[in-house]
Design an enzyme around this catalytic site. Structure first.
Site, PDB file in Angstrom:
ATOM      1  N   HIS A 197     -56.016  11.000 -78.556  1.00  0.00           N
ATOM      2  CA  HIS A 197     -54.940  11.970 -78.778  1.00  0.00           C
ATOM      3  C   HIS A 197     -53.940  11.921 -77.618  1.00  0.00           C
ATOM      4  O   HIS A 197     -52.727  11.879 -77.832  1.00  0.00           O
ATOM      5  CB  HIS A 197     -55.530  13.379 -78.910  1.00  0.00           C
ATOM      6  CG  HIS A 197     -54.509  14.472 -78.996  1.00  0.00           C
ATOM      7  ND1 HIS A 197     -53.692  14.651 -80.094  1.00  0.00           N
ATOM      8  CD2 HIS A 197     -54.157  15.451 -78.118  1.00  0.00           C
ATOM      9  CE1 HIS A 197     -52.890  15.694 -79.893  1.00  0.00           C
ATOM     10  NE2 HIS A 197     -53.148  16.193 -78.698  1.00  0.00           N
ATOM     11  N   ARG A 215     -43.557   8.765 -73.795  1.00  0.00           N
ATOM     12  CA  ARG A 215     -43.438   7.765 -72.708  1.00  0.00           C
ATOM     13  C   ARG A 215     -44.053   6.460 -73.189  1.00  0.00           C
ATOM     14  O   ARG A 215     -45.174   6.102 -72.817  1.00  0.00           O
ATOM     15  CB  ARG A 215     -44.211   8.249 -71.462  1.00  0.00           C
ATOM     16  CG  ARG A 215     -43.741   9.573 -70.875  1.00  0.00           C
ATOM     17  CD  ARG A 215     -44.653  10.032 -69.752  1.00  0.00           C
ATOM     18  NE  ARG A 215     -46.031  10.186 -70.194  1.00  0.00           N
ATOM     19  CZ  ARG A 215     -46.514  11.269 -70.800  1.00  0.00           C
ATOM     20  NH1 ARG A 215     -45.748  12.307 -70.996  1.00  0.00           N
ATOM     21  NH2 ARG A 215     -47.768  11.312 -71.183  1.00  0.00           N
ATOM     22  N   GLU A 252     -59.968  20.776 -83.555  1.00  0.00           N
ATOM     23  CA  GLU A 252     -60.716  20.932 -82.307  1.00  0.00           C
ATOM     24  C   GLU A 252     -62.062  21.577 -82.594  1.00  0.00           C
ATOM     25  O   GLU A 252     -62.293  22.152 -83.657  1.00  0.00           O
ATOM     26  CB  GLU A 252     -59.960  21.836 -81.310  1.00  0.00           C
ATOM     27  CG  GLU A 252     -58.566  21.344 -80.956  1.00  0.00           C
ATOM     28  CD  GLU A 252     -57.984  22.033 -79.710  1.00  0.00           C
ATOM     29  OE1 GLU A 252     -58.758  22.650 -78.946  1.00  0.00           O
ATOM     30  OE2 GLU A 252     -56.758  21.945 -79.531  1.00  0.00           O
ATOM     31  N   ARG A 268     -44.451  22.136 -82.525  1.00  0.00           N
ATOM     32  CA  ARG A 268     -44.094  20.947 -81.743  1.00  0.00           C
ATOM     33  C   ARG A 268     -42.670  20.975 -81.209  1.00  0.00           C
ATOM     34  O   ARG A 268     -42.400  20.459 -80.117  1.00  0.00           O
ATOM     35  CB  ARG A 268     -44.278  19.683 -82.592  1.00  0.00           C
ATOM     36  CG  ARG A 268     -45.682  19.459 -83.104  1.00  0.00           C
ATOM     37  CD  ARG A 268     -46.662  19.290 -81.977  1.00  0.00           C
ATOM     38  NE  ARG A 268     -48.007  19.002 -82.497  1.00  0.00           N
ATOM     39  CZ  ARG A 268     -49.101  19.107 -81.753  1.00  0.00           C
ATOM     40  NH1 ARG A 268     -49.025  19.474 -80.485  1.00  0.00           N
ATOM     41  NH2 ARG A 268     -50.276  18.843 -82.271  1.00  0.00           N
ATOM     42  N   THR A 327     -57.412  18.510 -79.129  1.00  0.00           N
ATOM     43  CA  THR A 327     -57.359  17.778 -80.393  1.00  0.00           C
ATOM     44  C   THR A 327     -58.309  16.592 -80.366  1.00  0.00           C
ATOM     45  O   THR A 327     -58.254  15.776 -79.441  1.00  0.00           O
ATOM     46  CB  THR A 327     -55.932  17.277 -80.657  1.00  0.00           C
ATOM     47  OG1 THR A 327     -55.050  18.384 -80.563  1.00  0.00           O
ATOM     48  CG2 THR A 327     -55.818  16.635 -82.028  1.00  0.00           C
TER      49      THR A 327
HETATM   50 CA    CA Z   1     -54.889  21.981 -78.336  1.00  0.00          CA
END
Ligand code: CA
Length: 444
Positions: free
Chosen positions: A151, A160, A218, A254, A376
């Site tokens: 992840h 990046r 998770e 996000r 995650t």
């Molecule tokens: Ca998280």
């Protein structure tokens, strides 16, 4: 000392041939056979009853407040059974691992085929379909880690491309302190968050509903007995302080995250909702599914406070994980949920014992009912991605759904479900139960 000295040993409660007098516990695919015995807090739907602790068995809940009063438990198990019937499980968590083990042993015995206590306990069962659930414990603090290197690499590549993984990743279990007040139990819906985002190409932010709403697959780690401030929990003791595991969806905005996260990390993009499953699967129930903890050749060895032979031999857990999506159109048609990804907790870069040892090494105190997210959980292949951000490569490659729909990020009315289970030859299959949430429209 054997290499399993500080982990829960296997015993007769794990025997895969064990059956319960409750026939539904033996139903194929049932999450809650007698080898599981997870704890939660429930009441009957539509009644103004008090919340109380229960243990899942088959399609029923064993009401621990009632069972505790039925006189079938004795010794340390009786005290633990009483705590397990409380309106929150903090008191049970605080009792510590010997009490949890005594209770599991006693529960296994009284629920077994042939138990003389069947008649007394049949009256303490409530059908799970007739129940509603609440958070199993009062959460003092919630921390979210970042333990999947896959992840971290997938997300890092989006930001990046030349240097996806930060140089600290293989040395420090990365985490941040989250928000306990908006952790909710499976089935509780929530509004799409609003906030500041910087649209592509814009020089100033806008305010409005999140446009890139995501889930994160998770596991949650529920802390049991805590530690005093200034007295770290050593790696070798760490698992004795963990009560059990749950599913956890760390919903993420996000676009809000991308604008706000530098330099201190995510803030409002993570604090509007976190969903956990109602049942806590104890570490003892997970004992048959342990695996060696391994690092890729060439990676640095963990620093000494994060490294020992037991953690190497059995520190990882093989927990199968799945993400499911149901859109409003699919629901209207009566379609089964679409499976978006499957992976296993075995791929985590850090073990749960390492997370606890690292969290406390500087002197941080943990309390019963504290919640840690693993971060995650993505596996090594593209189909094992635990978030839409990864599955859609930052929203560039939509996911195709049955019926012709697609998704890059979540839409209003979408329901995300997480599932987890353990299975291997020679052990029973056990599951974690549901962890779902539906997105409601943002405030207008
Ligand atoms: Ca998280």
């Amino acid at each position: 000392m054997t290499t399993t000295a500080h982990l829960t040993p296997l015993n007769d409660t794990h025997d895969p041939t064990l059956t319960s007098w409750l026939a539904s516990a033996q139903a194929p695919g049932c999450d809650f056979p007698i080898q599981n015995l997870p704890h939660g807090v429930f009441r009957r739907k539509g009644k103004s009853e008090a919340w109380r602790g229960g243990v899942a068995i088959g399609d029923q809940v064993l009401d621990m407040a009632a069972a505790s009063g039925a006189g079938v438990f004795s010794g340390p198990a009786a005290r633990a059974a009483q705590a397990a019937g409380g309106a929150s499980l903090n008191a049970l968590m605080a009792l510590g691992a010997p009490a949890w083990r005594a209770l599991r042993q006693a529960l296994s015995e009284v629920l077994r085929t042939g138990s003389p206590h069947e008649a007394a306990l049949r009256g303490c069962l409530v059908a799970q379909d007739d129940c509603e659930f609440t958070l199993p414990a009062r959460i003092g603090d919630y921390t979210d880690f970042y333990t999947s290197i896959y992840h971290a690499t997938n997300v890092g590549k989006l930001f990046r491309p030349d240097n996806p993984l930060m140089p600290n990743y293989k040395w420090v279990p990365i985490g941040y302190h989250g928000r306990a007040s908006t952790v909710v139990v499976s089935g509780q819906d929530f509004r799409r968050p609003q906030g500041q985002t910087l649209p592509p190409g814009a020089s100033e932010p806008r305010f409005g509903p999140c446009q890139r709403l995501d889930y994160e697959l998770e596991l949650g780690i529920w802390m049991g007995s805590g530690n005093a401030m200034g007295e770290p929990i050593a790696l070798a003791d760490a698992e004795h302080h963990v009560f059990g595991l749950t599913l956890l969806n760390d919903w993420s905005a996000r676009d809000i995250q991308a604008w706000e996260y530098q330099p201190l990390g995510p803030f409002l993009s993570k604090n509007f909702a976190t969903t956990v499953s109602p049942w806590i699967v104890t570490l003892e129930a997970l004992a048959p599914y342990r695996l060696p903890y391994q690092r890729p050749a060439g990676d640095p060895a963990p620093l000494p406070y994060l490294e020992d032979a037991v953690n190497r031999a059995q520190g990882s857990l093989d927990i199968q994980l799945e993400v499911q999506l149901t859109t409003p159109q699919m629901q209207a048609r009566g379609d089964a949920p679409a499976v978006l990804a499957r992976t296993s907790y075995r791929h985590a870069y850090w073990t749960l014992a390492q997370l606890v040892a690292h969290h406390t090494v500087g002197g941080c105190a943990m309390q019963p009912g504290d919640l840690l997210g693993t971060g995650t959980l993505s596996g090594p292949t593209a189909t094992e991605a635990g978030a839409l951000l990864e599955l859609t490569v930052g929203g560039k490659q939509p996911v195709a759904l049955p019926g012709g729909e697609t998704r890059t990020f979540l839409q209003d009315g979408d329901t995300v479900g997480l599932a987890a289970w353990c299975e291997r030859p020679g052990a029973a299959r056990i599951g974690f139960g549901p962890c779902t949430g539906t997105i409601l429209a943002a405030l207008s």
